[in-house]
Scaffold this motif. Structure first.
Motif, PDB file in Angstrom:
ATOM      1  N   GLY A  41       0.663  -1.225  -0.017  1.00  0.00           N
ATOM      2  CA  GLY A  41       0.009   0.045  -0.009  1.00  0.00           C
ATOM      3  C   GLY A  41       0.801   1.230  -0.042  1.00  0.00           C
ATOM      4  N   ALA A  42       1.851   1.163   0.825  1.00  0.00           N
ATOM      5  CA  ALA A  42       2.751   2.361   0.908  1.00  0.00           C
ATOM      6  C   ALA A  42       3.493   2.495  -0.446  1.00  0.00           C
ATOM      7  CB  ALA A  42       3.688   2.292   1.957  1.00  0.00           C
ATOM      8  N   VAL A  43       4.068   1.622  -1.130  1.00  0.00           N
ATOM      9  CA  VAL A  43       4.704   1.637  -2.356  1.00  0.00           C
ATOM     10  C   VAL A  43       3.648   2.114  -3.579  1.00  0.00           C
ATOM     11  CG1 VAL A  43       5.913   0.323  -4.115  1.00  0.00           C
ATOM     12  CG2 VAL A  43       6.441  -0.277  -1.997  1.00  0.00           C
ATOM     13  N   ALA A  44       2.424   1.386  -3.734  1.00  0.00           N
ATOM     14  CA  ALA A  44       1.632   1.757  -4.464  1.00  0.00           C
ATOM     15  C   ALA A  44       0.979   3.132  -4.327  1.00  0.00           C
ATOM     16  CB  ALA A  44       0.427   0.834  -4.374  1.00  0.00           C
ATOM     17  N   GLY A  45       1.143   3.885  -3.154  1.00  0.00           N
ATOM     18  CA  GLY A  45       0.879   5.241  -2.913  1.00  0.00           C
ATOM     19  C   GLY A  45       1.693   6.250  -3.314  1.00  0.00           C
ATOM     20  N   GLY A  65      14.735 -11.599  -0.781  1.00  0.00           N
ATOM     21  CA  GLY A  65      14.825 -11.828  -2.051  1.00  0.00           C
ATOM     22  C   GLY A  65      13.400 -12.354  -2.456  1.00  0.00           C
ATOM     23  N   ALA A  66      13.222 -13.242  -3.294  1.00  0.00           N
ATOM     24  CA  ALA A  66      11.638 -13.699  -3.924  1.00  0.00           C
ATOM     25  C   ALA A  66      10.739 -13.828  -3.007  1.00  0.00           C
ATOM     26  CB  ALA A  66      11.907 -14.744  -4.651  1.00  0.00           C
ATOM     27  N   ALA A  67      10.928 -14.258  -1.672  1.00  0.00           N
ATOM     28  CA  ALA A  67      10.002 -14.449  -0.627  1.00  0.00           C
ATOM     29  C   ALA A  67       9.332 -13.037  -0.367  1.00  0.00           C
ATOM     30  CB  ALA A  67      10.596 -14.899   0.485  1.00  0.00           C
ATOM     31  N   LEU A  68      10.019 -11.936  -0.554  1.00  0.00           N
ATOM     32  CA  LEU A  68       9.260 -10.666  -0.280  1.00  0.00           C
ATOM     33  C   LEU A  68       8.973 -10.115  -1.647  1.00  0.00           C
ATOM     34  CD1 LEU A  68       8.761  -7.994   1.095  1.00  0.00           C
ATOM     35  CD2 LEU A  68      11.156  -7.331   0.644  1.00  0.00           C
ATOM     36  N   PHE A  69       9.632  -9.918  -2.568  1.00  0.00           N
ATOM     37  CA  PHE A  69       9.422  -9.461  -3.801  1.00  0.00           C
ATOM     38  C   PHE A  69       8.361 -10.018  -4.709  1.00  0.00           C
ATOM     39  CE2 PHE A  69      13.738  -7.814  -2.731  1.00  0.00           C
ATOM     40  CZ  PHE A  69      13.465  -6.378  -2.289  1.00  0.00           C
ATOM     41  N   GLN A  70       8.225 -11.191  -4.616  1.00  0.00           N
ATOM     42  CA  GLN A  70       6.993 -11.979  -5.730  1.00  0.00           C
ATOM     43  C   GLN A  70       5.854 -11.365  -5.120  1.00  0.00           C
ATOM     44  OE1 GLN A  70       8.005 -15.934  -6.091  1.00  0.00           O
ATOM     45  NE2 GLN A  70       9.591 -15.491  -7.765  1.00  0.00           N
ATOM     46  N   PRO A  71       5.347 -11.686  -3.997  1.00  0.00           N
ATOM     47  CA  PRO A  71       4.318 -10.917  -3.324  1.00  0.00           C
ATOM     48  C   PRO A  71       3.934  -9.455  -3.247  1.00  0.00           C
ATOM     49  CG  PRO A  71       5.446 -12.081  -1.515  1.00  0.00           C
ATOM     50  CD  PRO A  71       6.081 -12.454  -2.694  1.00  0.00           C
ATOM     51  N   LEU A  72       5.163  -8.912  -3.080  1.00  0.00           N
ATOM     52  CA  LEU A  72       5.029  -7.410  -3.079  1.00  0.00           C
ATOM     53  C   LEU A  72       4.777  -6.886  -4.299  1.00  0.00           C
ATOM     54  CD1 LEU A  72       5.531  -4.828  -1.422  1.00  0.00           C
ATOM     55  CD2 LEU A  72       7.786  -4.937  -1.952  1.00  0.00           C
ATOM     56  N   GLN A  73       5.332  -7.366  -5.455  1.00  0.00           N
ATOM     57  CA  GLN A  73       5.109  -6.929  -6.735  1.00  0.00           C
ATOM     58  C   GLN A  73       3.729  -7.196  -6.990  1.00  0.00           C
ATOM     59  OE1 GLN A  73       7.692  -5.472  -9.042  1.00  0.00           O
ATOM     60  NE2 GLN A  73       5.508  -4.953  -9.973  1.00  0.00           N
ATOM     61  N   ALA A  74       3.318  -8.525  -6.884  1.00  0.00           N
ATOM     62  CA  ALA A  74       1.796  -8.736  -7.362  1.00  0.00           C
ATOM     63  C   ALA A  74       0.636  -7.794  -6.525  1.00  0.00           C
ATOM     64  CB  ALA A  74       1.550 -10.222  -7.006  1.00  0.00           C
ATOM     65  N   GLU A  75       0.942  -7.338  -5.364  1.00  0.00           N
ATOM     66  CA  GLU A  75       0.052  -6.828  -4.617  1.00  0.00           C
ATOM     67  C   GLU A  75       0.116  -5.148  -4.929  1.00  0.00           C
ATOM     68  OE1 GLU A  75      -3.024  -5.228  -1.808  1.00  0.00           O
ATOM     69  OE2 GLU A  75      -2.445  -7.537  -2.809  1.00  0.00           O
ATOM     70  N   VAL A  76       1.360  -4.684  -5.358  1.00  0.00           N
ATOM     71  CA  VAL A  76       1.591  -3.470  -5.704  1.00  0.00           C
ATOM     72  C   VAL A  76       0.933  -3.285  -7.000  1.00  0.00           C
ATOM     73  CG1 VAL A  76       3.206  -1.852  -6.751  1.00  0.00           C
ATOM     74  CG2 VAL A  76       3.632  -2.872  -4.435  1.00  0.00           C
ATOM     75  N   ASP A  77       1.263  -4.191  -8.152  1.00  0.00           N
ATOM     76  CA  ASP A  77       0.616  -4.202  -9.509  1.00  0.00           C
ATOM     77  C   ASP A  77      -0.880  -3.978  -9.105  1.00  0.00           C
ATOM     78  OD1 ASP A  77       2.950  -4.378 -10.682  1.00  0.00           O
ATOM     79  OD2 ASP A  77       2.974  -6.458 -11.028  1.00  0.00           O
ATOM     80  N   ARG A  78      -1.454  -5.011  -8.547  1.00  0.00           N
ATOM     81  CA  ARG A  78      -2.976  -4.842  -8.200  1.00  0.00           C
ATOM     82  C   ARG A  78      -3.519  -3.606  -7.956  1.00  0.00           C
ATOM     83  NH1 ARG A  78      -6.800  -5.258  -4.538  1.00  0.00           N
ATOM     84  NH2 ARG A  78      -5.090  -5.160  -3.050  1.00  0.00           N
ATOM     85  N   ARG A  79      -2.789  -2.940  -7.147  1.00  0.00           N
ATOM     86  CA  ARG A  79      -3.192  -1.719  -6.470  1.00  0.00           C
ATOM     87  C   ARG A  79      -3.044  -0.442  -7.449  1.00  0.00           C
ATOM     88  NH1 ARG A  79      -2.878  -0.875  -0.277  1.00  0.00           N
ATOM     89  NH2 ARG A  79      -3.195  -2.802   0.635  1.00  0.00           N
ATOM     90  N   VAL A  80      -1.951  -0.346  -8.154  1.00  0.00           N
ATOM     91  CA  VAL A  80      -1.680   0.507  -9.231  1.00  0.00           C
ATOM     92  C   VAL A  80      -2.759   0.318 -10.458  1.00  0.00           C
ATOM     93  CG1 VAL A  80       0.138   1.350 -10.869  1.00  0.00           C
ATOM     94  CG2 VAL A  80       0.633   0.787  -8.431  1.00  0.00           C
ATOM     95  N   GLN A  81      -2.947  -0.863 -10.694  1.00  0.00           N
ATOM     96  CA  GLN A  81      -3.711  -0.995 -11.772  1.00  0.00           C
ATOM     97  C   GLN A  81      -5.360  -0.702 -11.508  1.00  0.00           C
ATOM     98  OE1 GLN A  81      -3.255  -1.987 -15.016  1.00  0.00           O
ATOM     99  NE2 GLN A  81      -0.819  -1.931 -14.422  1.00  0.00           N
ATOM    100  N   GLY A  82      -5.754  -0.797 -10.440  1.00  0.00           N
ATOM    101  CA  GLY A  82      -6.981  -0.532  -9.973  1.00  0.00           C
ATOM    102  C   GLY A  82      -7.105   1.134  -9.675  1.00  0.00           C
ATOM    103  N   PHE A  83      -6.013   1.734  -9.676  1.00  0.00           N
ATOM    104  CA  PHE A  83      -5.973   3.325  -9.415  1.00  0.00           C
ATOM    105  C   PHE A  83      -5.963   3.695 -10.969  1.00  0.00           C
ATOM    106  CE2 PHE A  83      -3.551   7.257  -9.890  1.00  0.00           C
ATOM    107  CZ  PHE A  83      -4.359   8.030  -9.135  1.00  0.00           C
ATOM    108  N   LEU A  84      -5.086   3.139 -11.830  1.00  0.00           N
ATOM    109  CA  LEU A  84      -5.359   3.415 -13.319  1.00  0.00           C
ATOM    110  C   LEU A  84      -6.564   3.351 -13.750  1.00  0.00           C
ATOM    111  CD1 LEU A  84      -1.815   2.049 -14.504  1.00  0.00           C
ATOM    112  CD2 LEU A  84      -2.331   4.701 -13.635  1.00  0.00           C
ATOM    113  N   LYS A  85      -7.378   2.264 -13.503  1.00  0.00           N
ATOM    114  CA  LYS A  85      -8.827   1.967 -14.149  1.00  0.00           C
ATOM    115  C   LYS A  85      -9.692   3.082 -13.551  1.00  0.00           C
ATOM    116  CE  LYS A  85      -7.911  -2.875 -14.340  1.00  0.00           C
ATOM    117  NZ  LYS A  85      -8.478  -4.298 -13.889  1.00  0.00           N
ATOM    118  N   ARG A  86      -9.491   3.467 -12.450  1.00  0.00           N
ATOM    119  CA  ARG A  86     -10.374   4.622 -12.071  1.00  0.00           C
ATOM    120  C   ARG A  86     -10.165   6.145 -12.639  1.00  0.00           C
ATOM    121  NH1 ARG A  86      -9.360   2.338  -7.016  1.00  0.00           N
ATOM    122  NH2 ARG A  86      -7.929   3.931  -6.741  1.00  0.00           N
ATOM    123  N   SER A  87      -8.962   6.411 -13.270  1.00  0.00           N
ATOM    124  CA  SER A  87      -8.494   7.516 -13.899  1.00  0.00           C
ATOM    125  C   SER A  87      -9.438   7.913 -15.257  1.00  0.00           C
ATOM    126  CB  SER A  87      -7.236   7.536 -14.096  1.00  0.00           C
ATOM    127  OG  SER A  87      -6.454   7.501 -12.939  1.00  0.00           O
TER     128      SER A  87
END
Length: 87
Positions: A41-45, A65-87
């Protein structure tokens, strides 16, 4: 994880939590899921507000490593895409 930290609270570290989660410890897995959700949420913001070219994470958490970055990337992508769809 709880029993270990009750006996030796000084052992608490990022590495320990990631290691315990990788071994299937449910408390560690739940803790990571919640913290990754908050970090995403912080990164997406920041991405939505500042539109940086790159985001750099450093310190002990970045060594996970991947234990952090894979789920983090997926969640950031989901949040950023949701924002872009509202624009």
């Amino acid at each position: 994880m709880c029993d270990l930290l009750r006996a030796q609270p000084e052992r608490l570290s990022t590495k320990l939590v990631f290691d315990m989660a990788a071994r299937g410890d449910q408390v560690a897995q739940d803790l990571l899921a919640r913290r990754i959700h908050v970090l995403a949420g912080a990164v997406a913001g920041l991405l939505n507000a500042l539109d940086p070219e790159i985001v750099i994470l450093s310190g002990a958490i970045a060594e996970s490593g991947a234990a952090l970055f894979q789920p983090l990337q997926a969640e950031v992508d989901r949040r950023v895409q949701g924002f872009l769809k509202r624009s």
